[in-house]
Design a protein around this motif. Structure first.
Motif, PDB file in Angstrom:
ATOM      1  N   GLU A 135      -5.934  16.757   0.844  1.00  0.00           N
ATOM      2  CA  GLU A 135      -6.107  15.313   0.683  1.00  0.00           C
ATOM      3  C   GLU A 135      -4.880  14.630   1.292  1.00  0.00           C
ATOM      4  N   TYR A 136      -5.112  13.925   2.382  1.00  0.00           N
ATOM      5  CA  TYR A 136      -4.030  13.252   3.096  1.00  0.00           C
ATOM      6  C   TYR A 136      -3.999  11.780   2.717  1.00  0.00           C
ATOM      7  N   TYR A 137      -2.829  11.319   2.235  1.00  0.00           N
ATOM      8  CA  TYR A 137      -2.660   9.909   1.869  1.00  0.00           C
ATOM      9  C   TYR A 137      -1.925   9.186   2.991  1.00  0.00           C
ATOM     10  N   PRO A 138      -2.622   8.367   3.770  1.00  0.00           N
ATOM     11  CA  PRO A 138      -1.939   7.607   4.821  1.00  0.00           C
ATOM     12  C   PRO A 138      -0.811   6.763   4.248  1.00  0.00           C
ATOM     13  N   GLY A 139       0.357   6.854   4.859  1.00  0.00           N
ATOM     14  CA  GLY A 139       1.501   6.104   4.374  1.00  0.00           C
ATOM     15  C   GLY A 139       2.210   6.767   3.206  1.00  0.00           C
ATOM     16  N   GLY A 140       1.714   7.919   2.761  1.00  0.00           N
ATOM     17  CA  GLY A 140       2.289   8.580   1.593  1.00  0.00           C
ATOM     18  C   GLY A 140       1.561   8.184   0.329  1.00  0.00           C
ATOM     19  N   GLU A 141       1.547   9.055  -0.637  1.00  0.00           N
ATOM     20  CA  GLU A 141       0.779   8.816  -1.857  1.00  0.00           C
ATOM     21  C   GLU A 141       1.236   7.571  -2.596  1.00  0.00           C
ATOM     22  N   GLN A 142       2.531   7.255  -2.510  1.00  0.00           N
ATOM     23  CA  GLN A 142       3.052   6.102  -3.235  1.00  0.00           C
ATOM     24  C   GLN A 142       2.602   4.767  -2.633  1.00  0.00           C
ATOM     25  N   ALA A 143       2.068   4.801  -1.423  1.00  0.00           N
ATOM     26  CA  ALA A 143       1.599   3.557  -0.797  1.00  0.00           C
ATOM     27  C   ALA A 143       0.377   2.989  -1.497  1.00  0.00           C
ATOM     28  N   GLY A 144      -0.320   3.821  -2.265  1.00  0.00           N
ATOM     29  CA  GLY A 144      -1.441   3.321  -3.053  1.00  0.00           C
ATOM     30  C   GLY A 144      -2.777   3.337  -2.355  1.00  0.00           C
ATOM     31  N   GLN A 251     -12.304 -12.133  -5.262  1.00  0.00           N
ATOM     32  CA  GLN A 251     -13.522 -11.400  -5.586  1.00  0.00           C
ATOM     33  C   GLN A 251     -14.357 -11.058  -4.352  1.00  0.00           C
ATOM     34  N   ASP A 252     -14.081 -11.709  -3.231  1.00  0.00           N
ATOM     35  CA  ASP A 252     -14.919 -11.483  -2.048  1.00  0.00           C
ATOM     36  C   ASP A 252     -14.045 -11.323  -0.804  1.00  0.00           C
ATOM     37  N   PRO A 253     -13.561 -10.109  -0.543  1.00  0.00           N
ATOM     38  CA  PRO A 253     -12.728  -9.878   0.635  1.00  0.00           C
ATOM     39  C   PRO A 253     -13.528  -9.501   1.885  1.00  0.00           C
ATOM     40  N   ASN A 254     -14.767  -9.958   1.963  1.00  0.00           N
ATOM     41  CA  ASN A 254     -15.627  -9.691   3.115  1.00  0.00           C
ATOM     42  C   ASN A 254     -15.844  -8.193   3.320  1.00  0.00           C
ATOM     43  N   ASP A 291      -7.049   4.817   7.820  1.00  0.00           N
ATOM     44  CA  ASP A 291      -5.613   4.973   8.026  1.00  0.00           C
ATOM     45  C   ASP A 291      -4.861   3.916   7.245  1.00  0.00           C
ATOM     46  N   ASN A 292      -3.523   3.953   7.351  1.00  0.00           N
ATOM     47  CA  ASN A 292      -2.702   3.008   6.590  1.00  0.00           C
ATOM     48  C   ASN A 292      -2.405   1.742   7.369  1.00  0.00           C
ATOM     49  N   PHE A 293      -3.097   1.519   8.454  1.00  0.00           N
ATOM     50  CA  PHE A 293      -2.908   0.307   9.234  1.00  0.00           C
ATOM     51  C   PHE A 293      -4.170  -0.538   9.239  1.00  0.00           C
ATOM     52  N   GLY A 294      -4.948  -0.441   8.196  1.00  0.00           N
ATOM     53  CA  GLY A 294      -6.132  -1.277   8.124  1.00  0.00           C
ATOM     54  C   GLY A 294      -7.312  -0.701   7.389  1.00  0.00           C
ATOM     55  N   GLY A 295      -7.175   0.513   6.867  1.00  0.00           N
ATOM     56  CA  GLY A 295      -8.258   1.034   6.066  1.00  0.00           C
ATOM     57  C   GLY A 295      -9.387   1.609   6.896  1.00  0.00           C
ATOM     58  N   TYR A 296     -10.624   1.371   6.464  1.00  0.00           N
ATOM     59  CA  TYR A 296     -11.780   1.980   7.103  1.00  0.00           C
ATOM     60  C   TYR A 296     -12.081   1.343   8.456  1.00  0.00           C
ATOM     61  N   GLY A 297     -12.491   2.188   9.378  1.00  0.00           N
ATOM     62  CA  GLY A 297     -12.831   1.677  10.699  1.00  0.00           C
ATOM     63  C   GLY A 297     -13.577   2.713  11.504  1.00  0.00           C
ATOM     64  N   SER A 495       7.351 -12.832   1.364  1.00  0.00           N
ATOM     65  CA  SER A 495       6.165 -12.220   1.956  1.00  0.00           C
ATOM     66  C   SER A 495       5.395 -11.395   0.937  1.00  0.00           C
ATOM     67  N   LYS A 496       4.251 -10.874   1.386  1.00  0.00           N
ATOM     68  CA  LYS A 496       3.412 -10.038   0.542  1.00  0.00           C
ATOM     69  C   LYS A 496       3.781  -8.560   0.636  1.00  0.00           C
ATOM     70  N   GLY A 497       4.897  -8.261   1.257  1.00  0.00           N
ATOM     71  CA  GLY A 497       5.327  -6.879   1.376  1.00  0.00           C
ATOM     72  C   GLY A 497       5.413  -6.195   0.024  1.00  0.00           C
ATOM     73  N   GLY A 498       4.861  -4.987  -0.065  1.00  0.00           N
ATOM     74  CA  GLY A 498       4.857  -4.239  -1.318  1.00  0.00           C
ATOM     75  C   GLY A 498       3.573  -4.364  -2.110  1.00  0.00           C
ATOM     76  N   ASP A 499       2.728  -5.335  -1.768  1.00  0.00           N
ATOM     77  CA  ASP A 499       1.445  -5.459  -2.460  1.00  0.00           C
ATOM     78  C   ASP A 499       0.523  -4.310  -2.056  1.00  0.00           C
ATOM     79  N   GLN A 500      -0.344  -3.912  -2.960  1.00  0.00           N
ATOM     80  CA  GLN A 500      -1.357  -2.919  -2.616  1.00  0.00           C
ATOM     81  C   GLN A 500      -2.443  -3.565  -1.766  1.00  0.00           C
ATOM     82  N   GLY A 501      -2.975  -2.793  -0.816  1.00  0.00           N
ATOM     83  CA  GLY A 501      -3.984  -3.309   0.089  1.00  0.00           C
ATOM     84  C   GLY A 501      -5.318  -3.534  -0.592  1.00  0.00           C
ATOM     85  N   LEU A 502      -6.158  -4.334   0.046  1.00  0.00           N
ATOM     86  CA  LEU A 502      -7.488  -4.589  -0.505  1.00  0.00           C
ATOM     87  C   LEU A 502      -8.260  -3.290  -0.697  1.00  0.00           C
ATOM     88  N   ASP A 503      -8.012  -2.318   0.190  1.00  0.00           N
ATOM     89  CA  ASP A 503      -8.728  -1.052   0.144  1.00  0.00           C
ATOM     90  C   ASP A 503      -7.962   0.006  -0.648  1.00  0.00           C
TER      91      ASP A 503
END
Length: 627
Positions: A135-144, A251-254, A291-297, A495-503
């Motif tokens: 199980e590979y965690y993009p950005g490291g497991e602590q990135a969330g 509630q609606d991140p598209n 990946d850790n630069f935008g999630g699913y794609g 900035s929003k640095g450090g926030d967990q991503g929508l995904d």
């Protein structure tokens, strides 16, 4: 034939060698689970151990985000090679089983990671893969973020070549649920059974590594410098007036947003340079990646044809003689080391697209040597180069007011010393200079009832407050227009640095940076209240990059009690954005006015955020008021 790949690269990443890999060790599958998997796949096997049975990809993927085989070796897993990543330090290939089970929660594909070594595999090869499930965690497991199930330390044999590929799963409004993710009270959703018909994140996870496709993909995020763009499977969902996807609530991140990258060599097919509102006509298809630069794609092996459908850049109207035009513009790390072409484009925007505003609150103005970290804090050279460019573009002779920060205390790029700045046109509006403003002295509201004054102009709001730690302090200035004072506050919240991503695998994701912005909003709100105590009819404009949404706690704090009005809420819903991030058109910059300023004309001028070619990642804003 066969291939042998050494142990995985511990520094794997798509863009940087700093990303770490981690393996999540889980208990081996039970005998009962193996029997069930064998029956579901139509296999006749004696399931004594994980390696004794014929293990198929859907067995490995399982019905949650974590593989029941994580940390175990598997042998002779069958499938067809559907795509190969032959570049970067995250090389490998995707394998998909042409004999799927009947459970929509289990993916039928998996990525075989080969590190920096180009795999000797070709699309259409029928292979049997052996290796360790990780199980590979993009950005490291602590990135969330969520993990990607992979096979590492792999060997494989090729049984035949040129085989047809499995049909791609069609991503569209019918197949992608409107609900984004299961709610888990901020806890991990990793161990929850996937419900792909209920949640978009579950749908994507159930398709991990599988071939998917978009038909006539609507572009909702422009091509970046990393050769990626964002498209949507739901082109009618939350659509902006200019073809983007509006982020209107937590509630609606598209849910239909997916990132598009390319596995096609650029020499063979250059990556499309697309703007928001354009379209990739035809089919865009490839394995579903994460990946850790935008999630699913989609890691595209097939790209649609770019159709230019995006609207032209906007131009706002000129202010009338009795209107004071105030603008805000984040100029994105501007310094004398910035290419001259950017200065020229910013100047053209101020003169042409913004119609030469009377007052401009600038954000991200760097010091005179930019990111060179040598103690320089003055920004006079930066501002002279910008104002000279404005004059060369046919604009007014802007003057400026600002306060140099304490070196490396205001965040941003190290050594850059970004700050907020006022430009103003002396031919239209005057600045009320009051000596005493510096980096550490708080500005106070003085004056007699009905006649507020500032203890320093320009001045800084409560700079010693912990709310401004490693963040820009608000700049306050008193202007005079047609004999009436106007108080303007230029802001750039943290900035929003450090926030967990929508995904994130934690749902809903934590927004840890929000706490500081709420504290910053409280400080600005208190200052405006001080002005209004002296004169309830005072004209106050709060402007800048607040790094938060109109529905956020920070903006609710600023507007509490009706002290300020956030003007973005007065726009039609489809026009409420000035920044595009991961395919979401959203609001980060704001202009707010005190209650006395009821009749103002407000405009977000779309010239940057939706375009691949941009002079800043923010759109500027302007309001016209009659004090």
């Amino acid at each position: 034939m066969s291939a042998q790949i050494p142990s995985h690269d511990p520094n794997r990443t798509h863009r940087t060698s700093r990303t770490s890999r981690r393996r999540a060790l889980r208990r081996p599958a039970t005998l009962t689970a193996l029997v069930a998997a064998a029956l579901t796949g139509g296999l006749l096997a004696v399931p004594q151990t994980a390696s004794a049975a014929v293990t198929r990809i859907h067995d490995i993927q399982g019905t949650t985000r974590l593989s029941p085989f994580a940390g175990k070796r598997v042998t002779d897993v069958p499938g067809t090679v559907t795509a190969v990543r032959a570049f970067g330090s995250a090389r490998g290939f995707w394998v998909q089983d042409s004999r799927p089970d009947r459970d929509p929660a289990t993916s039928e594909a998996i990525f075989v990671f080969t590190g920096k070594q180009t795999p000797k595999a070709a699309v259409g090869d029928s292979v049997r893969v052996s290796g360790t499930v990780s199980e590979y965690y993009p950005g490291g497991e602590q990135a969330g973020l969520q993990s990607v199930t992979e096979i590492t330390d792999a060997t494989w044999t090729v049984a035949s070549s040129g085989n047809p590929l499995p049909a791609a799963f069609k991503l569209n409004a019918s197949s992608v649920p409107d609900r984004y993710a299961p709610a888990a009270g901020g806890k991990s959703i990793e161990n929850l059974r996937l419900r792909p018909n209920a949640y978009a994140l579950d749908r994507y996870e159930s398709l991990e590594g599988m071939r998917v496709s978009l038909a006539d993909a609507s572009v909702v995020g422009p091509t970046s410098t990393h050769n990626e763009l964002w498209a949507t499977a739901e082109p009618r969902h939350g659509r902006t007036v200019r073809g983007g996807a509006l982020y209107g609530s937590y509630q609606d991140p598209n849910p239909g947003r997916v990132k598009i990258t390319s596995l096609i060599p650029f020499a063979q097919r250059p990556f499309p340079v697309a703007d928001t509102g354009d379209r990739l006509a035809g089919t865009t298809a490839g394995p579903l990646d994460y990946d850790n630069f935008g999630g699913y794609g989609i890691a595209a092996t097939e790209l649609g044809t770019l159709e230019d459908r995006g609207p032209a850049r906007e131009t706002t109207r000129k202010q009338r003689a009795d209107e004071l035009a105030v603008a805000t513009y984040n100029v994105e790390n501007l310094s004398p080391k910035t290419p001259p072409a950017k200065f020229a484009r910013l100047a053209e925007a101020l003169v042409k697209n913004l119609a030469s505003p009377d007052v401009v609150a600038l954000e991200e103005v760097q010091d005179d040597n930019g990111p060179t970290n040598d103690g320089t804090v003055s920004a006079d050279a930066t501002l002279k180069q910008l104002t000279d460019a404005v004059k060369a573009a046919g604009g007014p002779s802007y003057a400026w007011r600002q306060i140099d920060p304490v070196n490396n205390q205001d965040g941003g790029q190290p050594g850059g010393n970004i700050r907020t700045v006022f430009l103003f046109n002396p031919a239209r509006v005057s600045f009320t200079d009051v000596a005493g403003g510096d980096a550490t002295t708080p500005v106070k509201v003085t004056g007699s009832p009905g006649k507020p004054r500032l203890s320093a102009s320009p001045g800084r709001i409560d700079p010693g407050n912990a709310a401004w730690a490693n963040s820009r302090k608000p700049l306050v200035g008193q202007f005079c227009f047609r004999g009436r004072p106007v108080f303007v506050v230029a802001n750039h919240f943290n900035s929003k640095g450090g926030d967990q991503g929508l995904d994130s695998r934690f749902q809903p994701p934590a927004r840890t940076s929000e706490t500081q912005r709420v504290q910053q909003a409280q400080a600005v709100h208190a200052f405006v209240e001080d002005v209004l105590r002296v004169d309830p009819k005072a004209d106050v404009v709060v402007a800048g990059d607040l790094n938060d949404f109109q529905f956020s706690p920070a903006l609710k704090t600023l507007t509490a009690g009706g002290v300020l009005t956030d003007l973005v809420d007065r726009l039609p819903r489809g026009e409420r954005y000035g920044y595009v991030y991961q395919g979401n058109s959203q609001v980060l910059d704001h202009m707010l006015t005190s209650r006395h300023l009821r009749r103002v004309d407000y405009d977000i001028v779309h010239i940057n955020a939706e375009y691949a070619d941009q002079s800043s990642d923010h759109d500027p804003q302007v309001l016209r008021l009659k004090p």
